[in-house]
Design a protein around this motif. Structure first.
Motif, PDB file in Angstrom:
ATOM      1  N   ARG A 161     -39.520  -9.199 -50.323  1.00 17.40           N
ATOM      2  CA  ARG A 161     -38.475  -9.586 -49.388  1.00 17.40           C
ATOM      3  C   ARG A 161     -37.938  -8.407 -48.609  1.00 17.40           C
ATOM      4  O   ARG A 161     -37.500  -8.541 -47.500  1.00 17.40           O
ATOM      5  N   ARG A 162     -37.902  -7.242 -49.234  1.00 21.43           N
ATOM      6  CA  ARG A 162     -37.385  -6.066 -48.543  1.00 21.43           C
ATOM      7  C   ARG A 162     -38.382  -4.935 -48.697  1.00 21.43           C
ATOM      8  O   ARG A 162     -39.277  -4.978 -49.505  1.00 21.43           O
ATOM      9  N   LEU A 163     -38.160  -3.916 -47.887  1.00 21.98           N
ATOM     10  CA  LEU A 163     -39.057  -2.777 -47.916  1.00 21.98           C
ATOM     11  C   LEU A 163     -39.113  -2.161 -49.314  1.00 21.98           C
ATOM     12  O   LEU A 163     -40.156  -1.755 -49.800  1.00 21.98           O
ATOM     13  N   ARG A 193     -41.733  -3.182 -52.088  1.00 24.71           N
ATOM     14  CA  ARG A 193     -43.133  -2.748 -52.140  1.00 24.71           C
ATOM     15  C   ARG A 193     -43.325  -1.634 -53.154  1.00 24.71           C
ATOM     16  O   ARG A 193     -44.437  -1.283 -53.496  1.00 24.71           O
ATOM     17  N   ILE A 200     -45.171 -28.076 -41.626  1.00 28.85           N
ATOM     18  CA  ILE A 200     -45.978 -28.970 -40.792  1.00 28.85           C
ATOM     19  C   ILE A 200     -47.446 -28.545 -40.848  1.00 28.85           C
ATOM     20  O   ILE A 200     -48.346 -29.382 -40.907  1.00 28.85           O
ATOM     21  N   ILE A 244     -50.512 -30.862 -42.144  1.00 28.01           N
ATOM     22  CA  ILE A 244     -51.682 -31.154 -41.320  1.00 28.01           C
ATOM     23  C   ILE A 244     -52.952 -30.804 -42.073  1.00 28.01           C
ATOM     24  O   ILE A 244     -53.940 -31.530 -42.052  1.00 28.01           O
ATOM     25  N   PRO A 261     -24.712 -23.950 -47.555  1.00 23.64           N
ATOM     26  CA  PRO A 261     -24.483 -24.097 -46.112  1.00 23.64           C
ATOM     27  C   PRO A 261     -25.074 -25.362 -45.517  1.00 23.64           C
ATOM     28  O   PRO A 261     -24.529 -25.921 -44.580  1.00 23.64           O
ATOM     29  N   LYS A 277     -16.071 -19.300 -51.077  1.00 23.09           N
ATOM     30  CA  LYS A 277     -15.658 -19.408 -49.665  1.00 23.09           C
ATOM     31  C   LYS A 277     -14.913 -20.708 -49.413  1.00 23.09           C
ATOM     32  O   LYS A 277     -13.912 -20.753 -48.703  1.00 23.09           O
ATOM     33  N   GLN A 292     -25.419 -30.624 -42.401  1.00 19.52           N
ATOM     34  CA  GLN A 292     -26.062 -30.271 -41.130  1.00 19.52           C
ATOM     35  C   GLN A 292     -27.355 -31.046 -40.945  1.00 19.52           C
ATOM     36  O   GLN A 292     -27.696 -31.454 -39.862  1.00 19.52           O
ATOM     37  N   LEU A 333     -45.143  -3.058 -41.062  1.00 19.78           N
ATOM     38  CA  LEU A 333     -44.584  -2.198 -42.100  1.00 19.78           C
ATOM     39  C   LEU A 333     -44.196  -0.860 -41.496  1.00 19.78           C
ATOM     40  O   LEU A 333     -43.109  -0.333 -41.739  1.00 19.78           O
ATOM     41  N   ARG A 388     -41.040  -0.890 -39.587  1.00 17.56           N
ATOM     42  CA  ARG A 388     -39.833  -0.840 -40.404  1.00 17.56           C
ATOM     43  C   ARG A 388     -39.602   0.560 -40.945  1.00 17.56           C
ATOM     44  O   ARG A 388     -38.478   1.033 -41.018  1.00 17.56           O
ATOM     45  N   ARG A 399     -36.407   2.855 -40.253  1.00 20.39           N
ATOM     46  CA  ARG A 399     -35.628   3.397 -41.348  1.00 20.39           C
ATOM     47  C   ARG A 399     -35.493   4.912 -41.197  1.00 20.39           C
ATOM     48  O   ARG A 399     -34.422   5.485 -41.382  1.00 20.39           O
ATOM     49  N   ARG A 434     -19.310 -17.751 -40.789  1.00 20.86           N
ATOM     50  CA  ARG A 434     -19.728 -18.001 -42.169  1.00 20.86           C
ATOM     51  C   ARG A 434     -20.270 -16.747 -42.833  1.00 20.86           C
ATOM     52  O   ARG A 434     -20.280 -16.646 -44.038  1.00 20.86           O
TER      53      ARG A 434
END
Lengths: 387, 933
Positions: free
Chosen positions: A75-77, A80, A159, A163, A221, A255, A293, B553, B556, B560, B686
């Motif tokens: 998800r983030r650098l 890795r 989708i 398919i 949300p 919240k 929503q 990559l 990024r 950074r 939010r």
């Protein structure tokens, strides 16, 4: 001409909380009582733990008796650099291969007297990984389902998966007619719609109602309960003996509580947390409120209707119009319009007789969703499959 | 219970002749149908190959299949199908050709609809599937847009256009009781059969689902009976079949059906043969004329009135037997509107004649067909014309390739006696920025222009990717530009012409570009095939794919690094007190208020010693001794951001920008808010993180331009900005007040002088995937053309994040100006603006010209989560229309208005603020004072 003897329901797992698991648990007894042999197959399951949840009248099988590791995405650098994620990816790939193999083997054991209902597209992907070609006339009849609206599928990757997996199978079922038409425009020539069943039953004796507006949406949300809270704030002072109770759980609790405090409606509006006594709760509620929503086919509305509870809701999905007859069994207001939502609630809260009448109409409409009625519709679909 | 004791629901009649390779595929597609209770009757029209053996094997394996062999070949599709009808046992019949396939759910969908609606037949959509490029295209899609149950052809005359017999499921008793059979001994028997079934059927149902896959084979491989247009017999057969159709439909005594029949003949069947004149020989065209002329001559005038203007002229050429004219019009219609021939002015009417003719035909009817006055073709702006640049020869010399050709300019838009800049431009198709330019030599003789260009040192960069390159001729004069492709006729394309790369490494590998002809007849270049090159390109592609995976990559990582280390270090260096940084529209184009301020500063003596940097990736016209252009978020970008002493921009800088002490940051903002912004937006409310970033952004500004109190109440408050406000007007609107005349803009765009100009600026819209990501015009261009086309010229400018494409057939009514740099010039040249929720309404109001608000999705818009600051319908300074039909009325009426309404004045006063044209000067004074000069 063959007739169908066996129905196999395939889902990702058995322990997740959500609409799919509820669907499987509700419809399986329906098929059994209609005379079919019922098997429930899951892609993954932690066998020993879930075994206690199994109903012995169905055969339970699984692709792999372990669960798929969750923490396997970058998800983030920083991720890795985490070896744990690489390990999880490796384990996941291995387990998926094994599950695919086992599921493919199961598939080959079924013949033309079986209908395989794939409730989540992941199962189809596993079968394809295991070497099964889904669109042919050997093996079981295959029916695929998608439990969300077309709009949601088109926004993301789903989708494309639909398919790839569901265009050639014998039938593809979605939740509402509007969604079916949209999928048809997209190129699905085998699409139709069928409602999901609701099994909760109200007692036959008359129910004593409190002055209670209830919501069963998660604190998330998507369910945007802040609109409901704001609408409540508009009318709370006019109805001092009414309460708003919001049941559920989720990340936004803090919240939402802050919003309630800011609007100083703490004594009438409360976040109650999770509950497992939905029946008793709906029994004593007067109105059900939905301010999401977007939705697929929110069966909570039908469950409320079984207890003579009319619904006030945002027009956030094609399913709402199918579930609620505006001005007859509930009130539908334009999405995100706080003022009209408040007006809708006010209309029912101030007129007790109207509320009761709508409750009765809602109950009558909800008969369409009884398990027996839905099973009859499935029988009609089976009849069309075998010609 | 065995299935052949039970009557099959459907009999599929599969006809074949000498097609043993494809028969098994076709049969398999039927065996694989979801509907299983069917029978397959293979009718073999006496094939000479081993079809019999192959099919008999299939019969042995599947009891649903039967095989019938005719004793003598019939030469067509009719007799075998009739045999199938006679032999069918099923309740319904379906026809299939052996080289096509069925969609998997076709028969079940058709069958269920047939028994549900109890109709005589059910029809579904056909798709043409091209086996070479694997692309599918729907056939007659307009007939299959939605399900239509239990209708008759009288309810829907457009069905006349459907001449296929293979996309329908017929009730067997319907065919047998009415003795409906195929005509034998004639090709195109489908046309007659479908007319028969439509005329006789009481009720039918149409399904929008695809049922039949009509496979298109490469032309060298096979030509089906109906695709071989070359012989005279073929044309005569088709005419005969169409005449039969006319007779059948005339029995229905319905005028709209007959009208549809004749118009279908003129627009499609006959037109097909006439369009061949672009590429076929003279003798072929003579045959076509010979056969078609008597048929066309016999038709009533009223049918020609329904044709497009250019189609009428085509028929004028047919009646005049003018082969040159037919050829030139084929270039127009078949190959993307390339214009050739001559326009002749006579008695205030304009006629089109071919290059070979001198005047329009004498016959009244023919002259009428050649009359193109209502087409306004003269009023097409130069940039929208498509010139016909015909290649006459391509010569290969040592080290270069020479292309010569001839062009026409029938509209005489460019004066070739004066200075004209002509180049050949070769553009990478998928990345239009990569170009090669080769200058051309031209000379004129009479009406035609001859040109010659030499291509050498072709630099085709592999880094730009693997796709093809297109060639265009660019003509420039007086600031007007036209780029049109080159036309290569089919014979030229048969030779192979290769340009080798000049780089030695590529020569060794064998990479070269080959000249070829695209489907539309254009000149294009593509990489040559070759085993060595393929291997190398394969490796190259794999490396670039790997590179792309790491590319994101590395982006990024780069970001950074910049954010954490390089930028903070750069901020420690001393400020460059004489450097000003400008940015607009997130670094896309230099426009708006920053540009207006730049223009003023550059000419101001106080800033003589300063240097300027623009963050813009396109413009080179700005760069000179004192100004440089850099790309947003490049390495240099941060260098400048950390050292410039004055920053002027109009939207936002990257999120990790930190203002230094001593920097002056002037925020001009790019519009007046209509939609809720900043902390008023629910999405931002939010999220704590987004809220914090908004407020942080606003704190960095030293001065904010606020044109009106409304702006202060909405924008300033929603960003919680508490700094200095500059309330002396908006720099970007100065030009609107100070520019006296607008004729030069009209000349630059080459807009027709006689018409009023309307500018349409819709706001940003989310686009759906199914549309190819393009913005769809919310009104019908045909209707626009009909209602307003002759009085009004439409300029369309979408939001800069949207794209729209306007078909060339509307070029004389409408132009896409989304790429036009200066939007103020577009405001100045237009007499009326149509918009919806765009902030252009506030800027345009400065001109006090009429506006129309076309809010076709008003309901969705007001229901969206974001909301707006005021109700459009209540406060708009012009008519607000919600329906397309009202739009045309509103535009007409508003164009005639002389003065602005009271509501407009109120709008101006409340939202826009006063503009007197000197706002840039005042703001530059403020900057100078702040900086101390």
């Amino acid at each position: 001409m063959n007739s169908i003897k066996r129905v196999v329901l395939m889902a990702n797992n058995y322990d997740a909380v959500g609409g799919i698991t509820t669907f499987v648990k509700t419809i399986a007894p329906g098929f059994r009582d209609a005379g079919f042999e019922v098997e429930i197959v899951t892609v993954e399951s932690v066998y020993e733990d879930s075994k206690s949840l199994f109903d012995p009248s169905f055969k339970h099988r699984t692709g792999i008796e372990k669960s798929m590791p969750a923490n396997r995405h970058f998800r983030r650098l920083k991720d890795r650099l985490k070896p744990a994620i690489y390990v999880n990816r490796f384990i996941y790939k291995r387990r998926q291969r094994e599950a695919s193999r086992n599921l493919a083997r199961l598939y080959k054991s079924w013949g033309r007297d079986t209908v395989l209902i794939i409730t989540q597209v992941y199962g189809a992907e596993c079968l394809i990984n295991g070497g099964i070609k889904l669109g042919n006339n050997k093996g079981p009849y295959v029916v695929g389902m998608y439990h969300d609206s077309f709009e949601e599928a088109a926004k993301g990757k789903n989708i494309k998966r639909l398919i790839k997996c569901f265009m050639d199978i014998d039938k593809f079922l979605v939740l509402t007619k509007i969604d079916a038409d949209l999928f048809r425009e997209e190129g699905f020539t085998n699409v139709s719609f069928i409602h999901n069943p609701v099994s909760i039953e109200a007692p036959n004796r008359p129910i004593k109602k409190d002055n209670l507006v209830v919501s069963l949406g998660r604190y998330h949300p998507q369910k945007s309960l802040d609109y409901l809270i704001k609408a409540w704030a508009e009318i709370a002072s006019d109805f001092p003996d009414w309460r708003l109770e919001m049941y559920g759980g989720g990340g936004m609790q803090a919240k939402l509580q802050k919003l309630i405090d800011e609007l100083t409606i703490n004594d009438s509006a409360r976040l109650m947390g999770a509950t497992d006594q939905v029946g008793k709760l709906l029994g004593r509620s007067s109105i059900y409120a939905l301010s999401s929503q977007h939705e697929g086919l929110p069966l909570a509305i039908v469950e409320a209707a079984r207890f003579n509870v009319p619904t006030v809701a945002f027009d956030c999905a094609p399913g709402i119009a199918e579930l609620v007859d505006h001005d007859k069994s509930g009130i539908i207001v334009p999405r995100n319009n706080v003022h009209l939502l408040a007006e809708g609630l006010k209309q029912l809260m101030s007129n007790h007789k109207l509320c009761e009448e709508m409750g009765v109409a809602a109950r009558k409409k909800s008969n369409e969703y009884k398990v027996n009625t839905i099973i009859e519709k499935w029988a009609g679909i089976f009849d069309e499959l075998i010609i | 219970m065995s299935s052949d004791l039970k009557k099959p629901f459907i009999s599929v009649v599969l006809i074949t002749y000498n097609d043993v390779t494809n028969v098994p595929t076709a049969i398999k597609s039927v065996q694989n149908q979801t509907l299983q209770n069917l029978e397959i009757i293979v009718v073999d029209d006496c094939s000479a190959d081993n079809t019999e053996d192959v099919v008999k094997d299939i019969v042995a394996a599947d009891e649903r299949v039967r095989y019938i062999k005719r004793k003598k070949n019939s030469g067509g599709c009719g007799a075998p199908r009739n045999d199938g009808i006679a032999a069918a046992k099923g309740e319904y019949i379906f026809f299939l050709d052996s080289d096509d396939e069925l969609e998997r759910h076709a028969l079940k969908n058709l069958y269920l609809a047939a028994i549900r609606d109890k109709v005589d037949f059910v029809m579904g959509e056909t798709v043409r599937y091209n086996l070479v490029n694997k692309k599918e295209r729907a056939w007659l899609p307009y007939l299959f847009k939605e399900e239509m149950r239990s209708i008759n052809i009288i309810d829907y005359p457009a069905l006349v256009d459907d001449t296929l017999s293979t996309n329908k499921l017929y009730k067997t008793s319907f065919l047998i009781d009415n003795n409906l059979k195929f005509v034998v001994d004639v090709h195109f028997e489908d046309i007659i059969f479908s007319a028969l079934v439509f005329a006789k059927a009481k009720k039918i149902t149409i399904l929008p689902d695809v049922v039949y896959i009509w496979k298109v084979y490469p032309t060298a491989e096979r030509k089906s009976i109906t695709n071989q247009r070359d012989t005279e017999k073929s044309i005569r057969d088709r005419i005969f079949a169409i005449k039969q159709r006319g007779d059948i439909y005339s029995n229905l005594k319905d005028e709209s059906i007959m009208s549809q029949h004749y118009i279908n003949f003129l627009k499609h069947s006959a037109m097909l043969y006439l369009m061949d004149s672009a590429d076929y020989t003279d003798s072929h065209i003579n045959t076509v004329i010979h056969v078609l002329k008597p048929e066309v001559q016999a038709l009533a005038d009223k049918y020609f009135d329904e044709l497009e203007v250019h189609e009428r002229v085509i028929y004028a050429m047919l009646l005049l037997e003018d082969k040159v004219g037919l050829r030139e019009l084929a270039y127009y219609r078949k190959y993307k509107k390339r214009l050739a021939g001559k326009f002749i002015n006579k008695n205030n009417r304009i006629y089109w004649v071919s290059s070979a003719a001198k005047s329009p035909g004498k016959d009244m009817r023919i002259k009428g067909l050649q009359d193109v006055t209502a087409f306004y073709i003269q009023q097409t702006p130069v940039s929208e014309c498509v010139y016909l640049h015909q290649i006459t020869s391509i010569k290969r010399n040592i080290g270069s390739i020479e292309i010569t050709g001839v062009s026409q300019d029938p509209l005489k838009k460019i004066d070739f006696n004066r200075n004209v800049n002509a180049d050949l431009i070769v553009v990478k198709r998928d990345n239009k920025i990569v170009r090669n330019i080769f200058p051309m030599m031209i000379h004129t003789t009479g009406q035609k222009i001859h040109w010659k260009v030499r291509i050498k040192d072709f630099n085709f960069s592999l880094r730009a990717g693997y796709g093809p390159w297109d060639g265009y001729v660019r003509l420039q004069q007086d600031g007007c530009t036209n780029e049109s492709p080159l036309y290569m006729n089919t014979k030229k394309s048969e030779e192979r012409l290769i340009i080798h790369s000049t780089a030695p490494l590529r020569r060794i590998i064998g990479i070269g570009l080959e000249i070829y002809r695209t489907v539309n007849g254009n000149l294009a270049f593509r990489h040559t095939e070759g085993a060595r090159r393929r291997r190398v390109m394969g490796i190259y592609k794999r490396i670039t794919a790997l590179g792309a995976k790491f590319g994101s990559l590395s982006q990024r990582v780069k970001r950074r690094l910049i954010e954490r280390y390089i930028y903070p270090l750069a901020r420690k260096l001393p400020l460059n007190k004489k450097l000003i940084f400008f940015e607009s529209q997130l670094g896309q184009m230099p426009t708006g208020s920053p540009k207006a301020l730049y223009d003023t500063i550059v000419q101001d003596d106080r800033f003589n010693a300063y240097t300027f940097v623009w963050s813009a990736n396109t413009s080179t016209s700005l760069c000179d001794r004192r100004t440089k252009c850099i790309k947003r978020e490049s390495w240099r970008y941060f260098w400048v951001l950390s050292r410039a002493s004055i920053l002027i921009e109009d939207q936002t800088l990257p999120y990790y920008f930190v203002k230094r002490k001593g920097q002056l940051y002037v925020e001009t903002w790019h519009g007046v808010p209509f939609k809720k912004m900043g902390l008023d937006e629910p999405k931002i409310q939010r999220s704590a993180r987004l809220s914090r970033s908004i407020v942080k952004r606003a704190k960095a500004w030293d001065a904010l331009i606020a044109p009106s109190q409304y702006f202060v109440d909405t924008f300033v408050r929603s960003y919680r900005y508490t700094g200095r406000l500059l309330t002396q007007g908006t720099p970007r609107n100065d030009q609107l007040v100070t520019t006296p005349d607008t004729l030069f803009i009209r000349a630059k765009l080459d807009l027709p002088k006689e018409r009023k100009i309307v500018l349409y600026t819709p706001t940003f819209r989310e686009v759906s995937r199914s549309n190819g990501g393009k913005f769809e015009l919310p009104f019908d261009m045909y209707k626009w053309r009909e209602r307003l086309g002759s009085d009004v010229y439409l300029l369309i400018r979408t939001h800069y994040l949207n794209q729209v494409s306007i078909p060339k057939r509307f070029a004389q009514y409408c132009m896409n100006v989304s790429d036009y740099e200066d939007i103020n010039e577009l405001y100045l040249v237009s007499d009326l603006m149509i918009t919806d929720y765009s902030s252009t309404m506030f800027d345009y109001a400065t001109l006090k010209r009429p506006m129309v608000f076309y809010a076709y999705d008003y309901a969705d818009y007001t229901q969206s989560e974001r909301g707006s600051y005021f109700d459009l319908i209540e406060r708009a300074p012009g008519s607000v229309v919600l329906q397309e039909d009202d739009l045309y009325d509103a535009v007409e009426k508003s164009l005639q208005q002389k003065n602005i309404s009271a509501k407009y004045k109120k709008f101006l006063k409340e939202f826009c603020g006063d503009e007197d044209g000197r706002s840039s000067e005042r703001i530059v004074d403020y900057i100078a004072k702040k900086v101390g000069i």
